[in-house]
Design a protein around this motif. Structure first.
Motif, PDB file in Angstrom:
ATOM      1  N   LEU A  55      -6.599   3.951  85.791  1.00  0.00           N
ATOM      2  CA  LEU A  55      -6.199   2.677  85.179  1.00  0.00           C
ATOM      3  C   LEU A  55      -7.412   1.812  84.850  1.00  0.00           C
ATOM      4  CD1 LEU A  55      -2.974   1.432  86.987  1.00  0.00           C
ATOM      5  CD2 LEU A  55      -3.321   1.693  84.541  1.00  0.00           C
ATOM      6  N   HIS A  56      -8.414   1.856  85.740  1.00  0.00           N
ATOM      7  CA  HIS A  56      -9.651   1.128  85.472  1.00  0.00           C
ATOM      8  C   HIS A  56     -10.291   1.655  84.189  1.00  0.00           C
ATOM      9  CE1 HIS A  56     -13.740  -0.495  87.134  1.00  0.00           C
ATOM     10  NE2 HIS A  56     -13.458  -0.949  85.927  1.00  0.00           N
ATOM     11  N   ALA A  57     -10.326   2.977  84.065  1.00  0.00           N
ATOM     12  CA  ALA A  57     -10.874   3.596  82.847  1.00  0.00           C
ATOM     13  C   ALA A  57     -10.046   3.206  81.620  1.00  0.00           C
ATOM     14  CB  ALA A  57     -10.908   5.114  83.009  1.00  0.00           C
ATOM     15  N   LEU A  58      -8.720   3.124  81.789  1.00  0.00           N
ATOM     16  CA  LEU A  58      -7.846   2.712  80.686  1.00  0.00           C
ATOM     17  C   LEU A  58      -8.148   1.277  80.269  1.00  0.00           C
ATOM     18  CD1 LEU A  58      -5.444   3.308  78.824  1.00  0.00           C
ATOM     19  CD2 LEU A  58      -3.931   2.498  80.655  1.00  0.00           C
ATOM     20  N   GLY A  59      -8.390   0.424  81.259  1.00  0.00           N
ATOM     21  CA  GLY A  59      -8.739  -0.964  80.966  1.00  0.00           C
ATOM     22  C   GLY A  59     -10.029  -1.054  80.162  1.00  0.00           C
ATOM     23  N   ILE A  60     -11.015  -0.239  80.537  1.00  0.00           N
ATOM     24  CA  ILE A  60     -12.270  -0.197  79.793  1.00  0.00           C
ATOM     25  C   ILE A  60     -12.016   0.283  78.363  1.00  0.00           C
ATOM     26  CG2 ILE A  60     -14.526   0.902  79.615  1.00  0.00           C
ATOM     27  CD1 ILE A  60     -14.504  -1.123  81.768  1.00  0.00           C
ATOM     28  N   SER A  61     -11.102   1.243  78.203  1.00  0.00           N
ATOM     29  CA  SER A  61     -10.766   1.747  76.864  1.00  0.00           C
ATOM     30  C   SER A  61     -10.189   0.642  75.985  1.00  0.00           C
ATOM     31  CB  SER A  61      -9.757   2.900  76.981  1.00  0.00           C
ATOM     32  OG  SER A  61     -10.293   3.975  77.722  1.00  0.00           O
ATOM     33  N   VAL A  62      -9.398  -0.246  76.597  1.00  0.00           N
ATOM     34  CA  VAL A  62      -8.858  -1.395  75.858  1.00  0.00           C
ATOM     35  C   VAL A  62     -10.000  -2.287  75.377  1.00  0.00           C
ATOM     36  CG1 VAL A  62      -7.502  -3.518  76.086  1.00  0.00           C
ATOM     37  CG2 VAL A  62      -6.635  -1.379  77.039  1.00  0.00           C
ATOM     38  N   ALA A 109     -17.429   8.664  84.173  1.00  0.00           N
ATOM     39  CA  ALA A 109     -16.888   8.286  82.869  1.00  0.00           C
ATOM     40  C   ALA A 109     -16.756   6.770  82.749  1.00  0.00           C
ATOM     41  CB  ALA A 109     -15.534   8.951  82.652  1.00  0.00           C
ATOM     42  N   THR A 110     -16.288   6.128  83.820  1.00  0.00           N
ATOM     43  CA  THR A 110     -16.110   4.670  83.791  1.00  0.00           C
ATOM     44  C   THR A 110     -17.450   3.956  83.706  1.00  0.00           C
ATOM     45  OG1 THR A 110     -14.122   4.917  85.160  1.00  0.00           O
ATOM     46  CG2 THR A 110     -15.032   2.713  84.959  1.00  0.00           C
ATOM     47  N   LEU A 111     -18.464   4.474  84.407  1.00  0.00           N
ATOM     48  CA  LEU A 111     -19.795   3.860  84.362  1.00  0.00           C
ATOM     49  C   LEU A 111     -20.385   3.952  82.954  1.00  0.00           C
ATOM     50  CD1 LEU A 111     -22.255   2.539  85.624  1.00  0.00           C
ATOM     51  CD2 LEU A 111     -23.037   4.812  86.351  1.00  0.00           C
TER      52      LEU A 111
END
Length: 272
Positions: A55-62, A109-111
């Motif tokens: 979900l954190h990664a999804l937020g970054i995608s937004v 990926a998130t970093l």
């Protein structure tokens, strides 16, 4: 459709009229009910932690969509992104030297995407960055987190430096969203993509907290022993709870805004 919306608005209005103690009680009850439902629905509770990172990664995608399509970073906190990059980098280091699993890949990926967001805000879209609104002094959180990590850290067999780093990233993650909340507090109006991003963070933090709480319940407290002894185990749980409640108010107003069909989220005074 109108009847359920009217009922929801009436309930929201009733909640807003309640004193702070009642609101806190309702928040705790809601959290407990959600934990019970998660325990019944999700068999492997370790998946909750994976879902939180996803979900954190999804937020970054937004955020990436916002930056590339709208060509603006208005309303975003560069300092929150920098704090996020710091705790992710430290957590990645700990993952490589202490344990390597699926979380390491997700964090990598998130970093990478977080560093890209920082680059866009600092260089490509600097003209739209609200520097005057992003006025939270990050040394107020980095310094105390570092000192706390020196004092309270895991008591495992790993090298002392690695254990301190582990504790530091746990503490810093818990408060990394504070600069973003300050920006929203200063502007009072949150545009949709920023609101989606912060809401994704809020849900991710709740799932992460639920993961730890349910794991402790499933192991009947043995997980706390596995984490070490002294103050470290309760500090891990406290950090998860703190980062969940930091975003609780925002998530409440986000859901209220979505139910009311509002595209722009308006933050009342005293919230976040």
């Amino acid at each position: 459709m109108r009847a359920p919306r009217r009922s929801m608005n009436a309930f929201v209005g009733w909640v807003r009229r309640q004193p702070p103690k009642v609101k806190s009680f309702l928040a705790v009850v809601t959290g407990i009910v959600a934990l019970v439902l998660l325990r019944l629905v999700v068999r492997d509770h370790d998946n909750l932690f994976v879902a939180a990172e996803a979900l954190h990664a999804l937020g970054i995608s937004v955020l990436i969509y916002k930056l590339t399509k709208e060509k603006t970073c208005a309303g975003l906190s560069l300092k929150t992104q920098e704090l996020t990059a710091i705790f992710l980098a430290v957590r990645l280091y700990c993952s490589f030297v202490m344990e390597y699993d699926i979380h390491t890949l997700l964090d990598s990926a998130t970093l990478i995407t977080t560093l890209w967001v920082i680059y866009m805000i600092r260089f490509k879209l600097k003209f739209s960055y609200m520097e005057d609104k992003d006025n939270f002094a990050i040394y107020y959180v980095v310094g105390p987190c570092a000192v706390l990590a020196l004092l309270i850290h895991p008591s495992t067999s790993h090298h002392i430096f690695n254990r301190i780093c582990w504790a530091f990233c746990v503490y810093l993650e818990a408060v990394s969203v504070l600069p973003q909340l300050r920006v929203m507090q200063n502007t009072k109006i949150v545009e949709p993509f920023t609101a989606h991003y912060v809401f994704a963070l809020g849900v991710a933090r709740f799932l992460s907290c639920a993961h730890w709480v349910l794991q402790v319940l499933d192991t009947r407290g043995r997980l706390l022993t596995a984490l070490g002894y002294g103050l470290w185990p309760p500090m891990v749980l406290l950090s998860e709870i703190v980062q969940t409640f930091i975003l609780a108010d925002f998530c409440y107003y986000y859901v209220k805004s979505v139910v009311g069909g509002q595209l722009v989220l308006r933050i009342p005074s005293g919230v976040v």
